[in-house]
Design a protein around this motif. Structure first.
Motif, PDB file in Angstrom:
ATOM      1  N   LEU A  12       0.788  -1.230   0.000  1.00 12.23           N
ATOM      2  CA  LEU A  12       0.000   0.000   0.000  1.00 12.23           C
ATOM      3  C   LEU A  12       0.819   1.279   0.000  1.00 12.23           C
ATOM      4  O   LEU A  12       0.504   2.220  -0.715  1.00 12.23           O
ATOM      5  CB  LEU A  12      -0.972   0.000   1.172  1.00 12.23           C
ATOM      6  CG  LEU A  12      -2.161  -0.915   0.976  1.00 12.23           C
ATOM      7  CD1 LEU A  12      -2.998  -0.977   2.242  1.00 12.23           C
ATOM      8  CD2 LEU A  12      -3.013  -0.452  -0.173  1.00 12.23           C
ATOM      9  N   GLU A  13       1.812   1.351   0.809  1.00 10.60           N
ATOM     10  CA  GLU A  13       2.552   2.609   0.941  1.00 10.60           C
ATOM     11  C   GLU A  13       3.930   2.569   0.289  1.00 10.60           C
ATOM     12  O   GLU A  13       4.736   3.450   0.507  1.00 10.60           O
ATOM     13  CB  GLU A  13       2.692   2.965   2.422  1.00 10.60           C
ATOM     14  CG  GLU A  13       1.369   3.146   3.127  1.00 10.60           C
ATOM     15  CD  GLU A  13       0.515   4.270   2.559  1.00 10.60           C
ATOM     16  OE1 GLU A  13       1.068   5.300   2.110  1.00 10.60           O
ATOM     17  OE2 GLU A  13      -0.715   4.133   2.567  1.00 10.60           O
ATOM     18  N   THR A  14       4.200   1.558  -0.526  1.00  2.11           N
ATOM     19  CA  THR A  14       5.531   1.440  -1.110  1.00  2.11           C
ATOM     20  C   THR A  14       5.647   2.082  -2.484  1.00  2.11           C
ATOM     21  O   THR A  14       6.761   2.260  -2.979  1.00  2.11           O
ATOM     22  CB  THR A  14       5.932  -0.040  -1.231  1.00  2.11           C
ATOM     23  OG1 THR A  14       4.980  -0.717  -2.060  1.00  2.11           O
ATOM     24  CG2 THR A  14       5.998  -0.704   0.137  1.00  2.11           C
ATOM     25  N   GLY A  19      -1.668   6.148  -6.913  1.00  2.55           N
ATOM     26  CA  GLY A  19      -2.744   6.413  -7.866  1.00  2.55           C
ATOM     27  C   GLY A  19      -3.784   7.364  -7.303  1.00  2.55           C
ATOM     28  O   GLY A  19      -3.772   7.713  -6.121  1.00  2.55           O
ATOM     29  N   PRO A  20      -4.709   7.781  -8.149  1.00  3.19           N
ATOM     30  CA  PRO A  20      -5.738   8.730  -7.744  1.00  3.19           C
ATOM     31  C   PRO A  20      -6.614   8.221  -6.597  1.00  3.19           C
ATOM     32  O   PRO A  20      -7.020   8.998  -5.731  1.00  3.19           O
ATOM     33  CB  PRO A  20      -6.573   8.953  -8.998  1.00  3.19           C
ATOM     34  CG  PRO A  20      -5.842   8.345 -10.123  1.00  3.19           C
ATOM     35  CD  PRO A  20      -4.793   7.448  -9.569  1.00  3.19           C
ATOM     36  N   THR A  22      -5.764   6.251  -4.102  1.00  3.96           N
ATOM     37  CA  THR A  22      -4.986   6.395  -2.866  1.00  3.96           C
ATOM     38  C   THR A  22      -4.919   7.851  -2.446  1.00  3.96           C
ATOM     39  O   THR A  22      -5.110   8.181  -1.269  1.00  3.96           O
ATOM     40  CB  THR A  22      -3.568   5.828  -3.057  1.00  3.96           C
ATOM     41  OG1 THR A  22      -3.668   4.441  -3.390  1.00  3.96           O
ATOM     42  CG2 THR A  22      -2.724   5.991  -1.816  1.00  3.96           C
ATOM     43  N   LEU A  23      -4.677   8.718  -3.392  1.00  4.05           N
ATOM     44  CA  LEU A  23      -4.603  10.152  -3.079  1.00  4.05           C
ATOM     45  C   LEU A  23      -5.944  10.684  -2.590  1.00  4.05           C
ATOM     46  O   LEU A  23      -5.995  11.487  -1.648  1.00  4.05           O
ATOM     47  CB  LEU A  23      -4.119  10.932  -4.306  1.00  4.05           C
ATOM     48  CG  LEU A  23      -2.680  10.623  -4.733  1.00  4.05           C
ATOM     49  CD1 LEU A  23      -2.353  11.331  -6.046  1.00  4.05           C
ATOM     50  CD2 LEU A  23      -1.701  11.006  -3.640  1.00  4.05           C
ATOM     51  N   ARG A  24      -7.048  10.227  -3.194  1.00  9.00           N
ATOM     52  CA  ARG A  24      -8.382  10.651  -2.740  1.00  9.00           C
ATOM     53  C   ARG A  24      -8.628  10.173  -1.307  1.00  9.00           C
ATOM     54  O   ARG A  24      -9.183  10.909  -0.488  1.00  9.00           O
ATOM     55  CB  ARG A  24      -9.475  10.119  -3.672  1.00  9.00           C
ATOM     56  CG  ARG A  24      -9.668  10.939  -4.931  1.00  9.00           C
ATOM     57  CD  ARG A  24     -10.939  10.555  -5.688  1.00  9.00           C
ATOM     58  NE  ARG A  24     -10.958   9.160  -6.113  1.00  9.00           N
ATOM     59  CZ  ARG A  24     -10.405   8.712  -7.245  1.00  9.00           C
ATOM     60  NH1 ARG A  24      -9.808   9.560  -8.066  1.00  9.00           N
ATOM     61  NH2 ARG A  24     -10.469   7.442  -7.558  1.00  9.00           N
ATOM     62  N   HIS A  25      -8.217   8.945  -1.013  1.00 12.57           N
ATOM     63  CA  HIS A  25      -8.387   8.414   0.340  1.00 12.57           C
ATOM     64  C   HIS A  25      -7.610   9.254   1.348  1.00 12.57           C
ATOM     65  O   HIS A  25      -8.151   9.663   2.379  1.00 12.57           O
ATOM     66  CB  HIS A  25      -7.936   6.952   0.410  1.00 12.57           C
ATOM     67  CG  HIS A  25      -7.828   6.445   1.805  1.00 12.57           C
ATOM     68  ND1 HIS A  25      -8.924   6.155   2.580  1.00 12.57           N
ATOM     69  CD2 HIS A  25      -6.748   6.217   2.587  1.00 12.57           C
ATOM     70  CE1 HIS A  25      -8.523   5.751   3.769  1.00 12.57           C
ATOM     71  NE2 HIS A  25      -7.213   5.778   3.801  1.00 12.57           N
ATOM     72  N   HIS A  26      -6.331   9.509   1.066  1.00 15.27           N
ATOM     73  CA  HIS A  26      -5.507  10.331   1.968  1.00 15.27           C
ATOM     74  C   HIS A  26      -6.133  11.720   2.153  1.00 15.27           C
ATOM     75  O   HIS A  26      -6.220  12.231   3.272  1.00 15.27           O
ATOM     76  CB  HIS A  26      -4.076  10.480   1.435  1.00 15.27           C
ATOM     77  CG  HIS A  26      -3.277   9.211   1.452  1.00 15.27           C
ATOM     78  ND1 HIS A  26      -3.300   8.308   2.487  1.00 15.27           N
ATOM     79  CD2 HIS A  26      -2.393   8.720   0.560  1.00 15.27           C
ATOM     80  CE1 HIS A  26      -2.470   7.310   2.236  1.00 15.27           C
ATOM     81  NE2 HIS A  26      -1.914   7.533   1.065  1.00 15.27           N
TER      82      HIS A  26
END
Length: 134
Positions: A12-14, A19-20, A22-26
């Motif tokens: 997940l964090e490597t 991607g979009p 992951t960025l939306r989740h953060h």
């Protein structure tokens, strides 16, 4: 999701270019913290804490030597046999009075820990003064 897909934990964090999704989740988590009244600095602390807890719990859960509540006793009881000497009284106590009780599921510990963290973080939000009408 991480319990259903344990292989994903290490990935997940490597990625160096997330991607979009992951960025939306953060961004959504950060936005939730900010709109709840967290300062930017407290948001950074809270995000790191929540992220560490979620991933750490998922990693620990996938590393357990049993596959859910139905197999806990199968694994724990033979492990406890050498403890009859009284050398590890608190391990025996925890196992017999908590882990080996009907209905125990390690996954239930997640909610307790998360609530503890969220309550502690909520106490860090500065109280806004109330505006009173004159």
């Amino acid at each position: 999701m991480l319990a259903r897909h344990p292989w994903a934990i290490g990935l997940l964090e490597t990625r160096t270019s997330p991607g979009p999704a992951t960025l939306r989740h953060h961004d959504a988590v950060l936005g939730t913290l900010r709109t709840a009244g967290f300062s930017v600095q407290l948001t950074a602390h809270a995000y790191a804490l929540l992220d560490s807890y979620v991933y750490g719990f998922a990693l620990q859960e996938t590393s357990l030597p049993f596959d859910g509540p139905d197999t806990v006793a199968d694994v724990a009881e033979p492990m406890m046999a050498p403890f009859s000497t009284g050398e590890y009284p608190y391990l025996v106590e925890l196992a017999t009075e908590h882990v080996l009780q009907p209905g125990y599921d390690f996954g239930d510990e997640f909610e307790f820990g998360l609530n503890l963290i969220l309550d502690a973080l909520a106490n860090e939000i500065p109280v806004q003064p109330r505006v009173t009408e004159l």
